[in-house]
Design a protein around this motif. Sequence first.
Motif, PDB file in Angstrom:
ATOM      1  N   VAL A 124       0.830  -1.205   0.000  1.00  0.00           N
ATOM      2  CA  VAL A 124       0.000   0.000   0.000  1.00  0.00           C
ATOM      3  C   VAL A 124       0.865   1.255   0.000  1.00  0.00           C
ATOM      4  N   LEU A 125       1.874   1.289   0.854  1.00  0.00           N
ATOM      5  CA  LEU A 125       2.734   2.472   0.907  1.00  0.00           C
ATOM      6  C   LEU A 125       3.526   2.642  -0.386  1.00  0.00           C
ATOM      7  N   ALA A 126       3.968   1.539  -0.968  1.00  0.00           N
ATOM      8  CA  ALA A 126       4.683   1.632  -2.244  1.00  0.00           C
ATOM      9  C   ALA A 126       3.787   2.236  -3.319  1.00  0.00           C
ATOM     10  N   ALA A 127       2.526   1.796  -3.353  1.00  0.00           N
ATOM     11  CA  ALA A 127       1.589   2.309  -4.354  1.00  0.00           C
ATOM     12  C   ALA A 127       1.234   3.770  -4.083  1.00  0.00           C
ATOM     13  N   ILE A 128       1.009   4.112  -2.820  1.00  0.00           N
ATOM     14  CA  ILE A 128       0.609   5.481  -2.480  1.00  0.00           C
ATOM     15  C   ILE A 128       1.711   6.478  -2.823  1.00  0.00           C
ATOM     16  N   TYR A 129       2.933   6.186  -2.415  1.00  0.00           N
ATOM     17  CA  TYR A 129       4.008   7.149  -2.666  1.00  0.00           C
ATOM     18  C   TYR A 129       4.346   7.243  -4.153  1.00  0.00           C
ATOM     19  N   SER A 130       4.169   6.152  -4.885  1.00  0.00           N
ATOM     20  CA  SER A 130       4.371   6.214  -6.337  1.00  0.00           C
ATOM     21  C   SER A 130       3.316   7.111  -6.979  1.00  0.00           C
ATOM     22  N   ALA A 131       2.066   6.955  -6.539  1.00  0.00           N
ATOM     23  CA  ALA A 131       0.990   7.800  -7.062  1.00  0.00           C
ATOM     24  C   ALA A 131       1.172   9.248  -6.621  1.00  0.00           C
ATOM     25  N   ALA A 132       1.630   9.432  -5.378  1.00  0.00           N
ATOM     26  CA  ALA A 132       1.855  10.789  -4.871  1.00  0.00           C
ATOM     27  C   ALA A 132       2.890  11.520  -5.719  1.00  0.00           C
ATOM     28  N   LEU A 133       3.942  10.819  -6.102  1.00  0.00           N
ATOM     29  CA  LEU A 133       4.985  11.438  -6.921  1.00  0.00           C
ATOM     30  C   LEU A 133       4.425  11.907  -8.258  1.00  0.00           C
ATOM     31  N   ASP A 134       3.507  11.119  -8.818  1.00  0.00           N
ATOM     32  CA  ASP A 134       2.875  11.509 -10.081  1.00  0.00           C
ATOM     33  C   ASP A 134       2.094  12.805  -9.910  1.00  0.00           C
ATOM     34  N   LYS A 145      -3.028   4.006 -15.083  1.00  0.00           N
ATOM     35  CA  LYS A 145      -2.812   4.213 -13.650  1.00  0.00           C
ATOM     36  C   LYS A 145      -1.876   3.145 -13.082  1.00  0.00           C
ATOM     37  N   LYS A 146      -1.970   1.958 -13.621  1.00  0.00           N
ATOM     38  CA  LYS A 146      -1.022   0.913 -13.230  1.00  0.00           C
ATOM     39  C   LYS A 146       0.395   1.332 -13.599  1.00  0.00           C
ATOM     40  N   ALA A 147       0.533   1.999 -14.743  1.00  0.00           N
ATOM     41  CA  ALA A 147       1.855   2.484 -15.160  1.00  0.00           C
ATOM     42  C   ALA A 147       2.396   3.520 -14.182  1.00  0.00           C
ATOM     43  N   VAL A 148       1.509   4.289 -13.562  1.00  0.00           N
ATOM     44  CA  VAL A 148       1.926   5.305 -12.591  1.00  0.00           C
ATOM     45  C   VAL A 148       2.558   4.658 -11.366  1.00  0.00           C
ATOM     46  N   ILE A 149       1.913   3.615 -10.824  1.00  0.00           N
ATOM     47  CA  ILE A 149       2.430   3.032  -9.579  1.00  0.00           C
ATOM     48  C   ILE A 149       3.619   2.104  -9.811  1.00  0.00           C
ATOM     49  N   THR A 150       3.902   1.781 -11.071  1.00  0.00           N
ATOM     50  CA  THR A 150       5.085   0.969 -11.360  1.00  0.00           C
ATOM     51  C   THR A 150       6.239   1.802 -11.911  1.00  0.00           C
ATOM     52  N   ALA A 151       6.002   3.087 -12.143  1.00  0.00           N
ATOM     53  CA  ALA A 151       7.010   3.927 -12.810  1.00  0.00           C
ATOM     54  C   ALA A 151       8.302   4.044 -12.008  1.00  0.00           C
ATOM     55  N   GLY A 152       8.196   4.087 -10.692  1.00  0.00           N
ATOM     56  CA  GLY A 152       9.392   4.289  -9.879  1.00  0.00           C
ATOM     57  C   GLY A 152      10.159   3.026  -9.558  1.00  0.00           C
ATOM     58  N   GLY A 153       9.583   1.867  -9.856  1.00  0.00           N
ATOM     59  CA  GLY A 153      10.278   0.610  -9.618  1.00  0.00           C
ATOM     60  C   GLY A 153       9.984  -0.042  -8.284  1.00  0.00           C
ATOM     61  N   ALA A 154       9.280   0.646  -7.387  1.00  0.00           N
ATOM     62  CA  ALA A 154       8.933   0.029  -6.102  1.00  0.00           C
ATOM     63  C   ALA A 154       7.973  -1.139  -6.314  1.00  0.00           C
TER      64      ALA A 154
END
Length: 452
Positions: free
Chosen positions: A246-256, A329-338
């Motif tokens: 959850v935190l990995a997904a949230i912070y990845s989305a937050a960065l976007d 949106k899936k691409a957003v949460i995977t963009a950073g590699g977490a």
Amino acid sequence: EFWVKTPLEDAAIEEMSASQVLQEQYWERTHGIVRTAMEQCLEVLDKYGFKVEMGHKEGGGLKAQIDENGRMTHVCEQLEIDWRFADALQAADNELFVRTIVREVFRAMGLEVNFKAKPMIGLAGNGEHTHIGMAAITKDGKLHNLFTADDQKKDFMSAIGYGSLMGLLKNYEVINPFVSATNDSLNRLKPGFEAPVCVVTSLGHNPKVPSRNRTILAGLIRDLENPMATRFELRACNPYTNTYLVLAAIYSAALDGIKAAVEHTTEECVAELSKDAGEGGFYLEQSRAYRSEKDVFEDYTEEERNRLFGAPPATVWENMQGFKNYPEKKAVITAGGALNDRIIESFEEGALLRWKTELIARIIPANRAIVRGAKEIQSDIVTDQDSYNWTKINALRNYLAKDSIDEKSLFTLLINALNEGDYATASGLQVEMYDKIEELKALYDAYVKNMI
């Protein structure tokens, strides 16, 4: 949050539900063995360095009784423990430790602990509000809260804060599968009891008045006297949510969201977050609204909520479809590699396997027992109302659980769909099963109460 009870005693759901609606026990002091267990638990957690901030009674429950031996019986109440923040990885580790310690301390006192998101239908579920913040340390060694506005009486947050919140809300369809991945978690997320089912936030009516809206998904938390306190809480998580993912997904989305927000002023950011459905903007989806200072259950109809904030998933399968339906949106949460496709696919496969197995091996058998328990009552006085009620009850019983050669019951249809991998059909049948079981329980309750 967690429920605690004495072993081998059934909960009086109807009585506790009434107590909850009347708010008779909200923040009541704990008593007896429960208080002792809570105090010992807080002491142990502090010794481990978790820096506990609060331990208290939450909502609902019953007043315990004392038997002839001086022991407390019929304990059943909900408690909450809060502890200090940490960085993302440590926070996820801490949650596992705390849950284990709480369970063992209460068990040593002869009490059962239940962390399930919805241990008892009809009563408040167990949440685990997850607080999200972001800070930076400058070269002079000072720690700065990146969400805090330069002038807290003028702005709710900084552009980074607005961007983080917008990133979460815009991409929540691919974050939600990590938040609610079980049948139990989705049982909790239904309208009522302040369940956060709508993808919407609240900031407060103005920057000088902090928000107190408990019906939204993600709420802004601020302290005008403490700039380090600015953060937002995701209210949908439960004690069995995988906090790491959850935190990995949230912070990845937050960065976007941050990338979009830092190109705009704070006035433009709050306008974007506050836009009406149908109004265009620089980041958020045009068809949706994302902010409300109203009670989303009292002030909107279900149709209005779904139109403005999106329809919430009803089953695990529906929730997992977010990964398929929103590839951007899936691409957003995977963009950073977490997170990556392999992790997501593995998580989805495991969640669907648990969903299928629990339905076949636990939920359907439990519902079958409810059907079998709804038996006709023999009485010397049977009115036309009794006959009418029983006819409806028996028809429901047959529809749910009785097969014939030509027509299969709802339970059988659901099991067959799951075994055949027809998850779309199974998902719809699961929703129907829940509705029919609740209808059966209500009808049988009325039937029993009319018997003398």
